[in-house]
Design an enzyme around this catalytic site. Structure first.
Site, PDB file in Angstrom:
ATOM      1  N   CYS A  79       0.663  -1.094  -0.046  1.00 53.21           N
ATOM      2  CA  CYS A  79      -0.104  -0.037   0.084  1.00 53.21           C
ATOM      3  C   CYS A  79       0.817   1.359  -0.091  1.00 53.21           C
ATOM      4  CB  CYS A  79      -0.974   0.081   1.077  1.00 53.21           C
ATOM      5  SG  CYS A  79      -2.595   1.178   0.877  1.00 53.21           S
TER       6      CYS A  79
ATOM      7  N   HIS B   2      -3.793  -4.959   0.393  1.00 47.97           N
ATOM      8  CA  HIS B   2      -3.186  -5.569   1.812  1.00 47.97           C
ATOM      9  C   HIS B   2      -3.210  -7.286   2.081  1.00 47.97           C
ATOM     10  CE1 HIS B   2      -2.520  -1.836   4.140  1.00 47.97           C
ATOM     11  NE2 HIS B   2      -3.381  -1.289   3.180  1.00 47.97           N
TER      12      HIS B   2
ATOM     13  N   GLU C 148      -1.750  -8.981   3.907  1.00 45.87           N
ATOM     14  CA  GLU C 148      -1.511  -9.311   5.360  1.00 45.87           C
ATOM     15  C   GLU C 148      -2.924  -9.501   6.136  1.00 45.87           C
ATOM     16  OE1 GLU C 148      -1.049  -6.519   4.474  1.00 45.87           O
ATOM     17  OE2 GLU C 148      -1.897  -4.938   5.985  1.00 45.87           O
TER      18      GLU C 148
END
Ligand code: MN
Length: 237
Positions: free
Chosen positions: A106, A208, A210
């Site tokens: 990001c 994202h 994660e």
């Protein structure tokens, strides 16, 4: 196991540095040892620490100051963490000199682009006619929009070529891609959602991963790809 320098957020109002658990856990789960560097460190100390590491991971956060890509501030520019900006730009340049693999998520992807001479679109909704929504209100794991992954890229090797659903939490995006970087994924409205370089080793994604790993384990593959590169680097020393 490779030591991974991990950048984090900074609140200048509170004088506090912090990082979301998911980044640290993803690096560890992928076989790296995360070492979080608070932006309150001087850039010189940060670079000194980096020189003992095997890779650089840039996490997400607030807006990069347009000072660092030579543009005036857009009226819709959000919070700027100037200490962090200075630290991360210095870290990216140092990592290139040290030959360390770099992975940015990001904001982290945008910082890599600016440090290498690219520019950032400062507010998608006003700067790009026909753009889809890139700031989802849905949970973090939700596949908010699709991206088309370019065949033959490292990203395609990790996730497969073609379309894949990703989350989206950004109002800014890479505009002019820095020299040496190859676009490896784009959203349906044509925005740059990932880029990469094999030498120096760089991977940037605008979504994202994660926050998606628990539900979609394939996204751990991006962290594993990065950590295996860092492990190779550590074996060469
Ligand atoms: Mn997006």
């Amino acid at each position: 196991m490779p030591l991974i320098a991990v950048t984090c957020r900074h609140s200048h109002q509170q004088g506090v540095s912090h990082i979301q658990d998911a980044y640290v856990q993803a690096v560890e789960q992928a076989g790296g040892l995360p070492v979080v560097l608070p932006p309150s460190l001087s850039p010189a100390a940060s670079v000194d620490i980096l020189s003992r590491m095997d890779g650089l991971f840039l996490s997400g956060g607030s807006d990069l100051s347009p000072y660092f890509f030579g543009k005036p501030p857009h009226p819709r520019l959000g919070e700027v963490e100037a200490l962090r900006d200075e630290q991360e730009i210095a870290l990216v340049k140092a990592a290139l000199g040290l030959g360390l693999p770099i992975f940015g998520i990001c904001r982290g992807m945008q910082v890599i682009n600016a440090a290498l001479g690219g520019t950032i679109l400062q507010h998608i909704d006003e700067d790009r006619v026909g753009a889809i929504q890139h700031r989802q209100e849905a949970p973090g794991w939700h596949r908010h929009h699709q991206v088309e992954i370019v065949p033959g890229t490292m990203l395609a090797a990790a996730l497969g070529p073609g379309a894949i659903g990703v989350n989206s939490f950004h109002h800014q995006v890479v505009d002019q891609v820095a020299p040496g970087l190859t676009i490896s994924a784009a959203s349906p409205d044509g925005l740059v959602e990932a880029f990469e370089s094999r030498e120096p080793w760089i991977l940037g994604v605008q979504w994202h991963p994660e926050r998606m790993i628990a539900r979609y384990p394939e996204f751990l593959g991006l962290f594993e790809l990065f950590c295996s590169q860092c492990n190779n680097k550590s074996m060469q020393q």
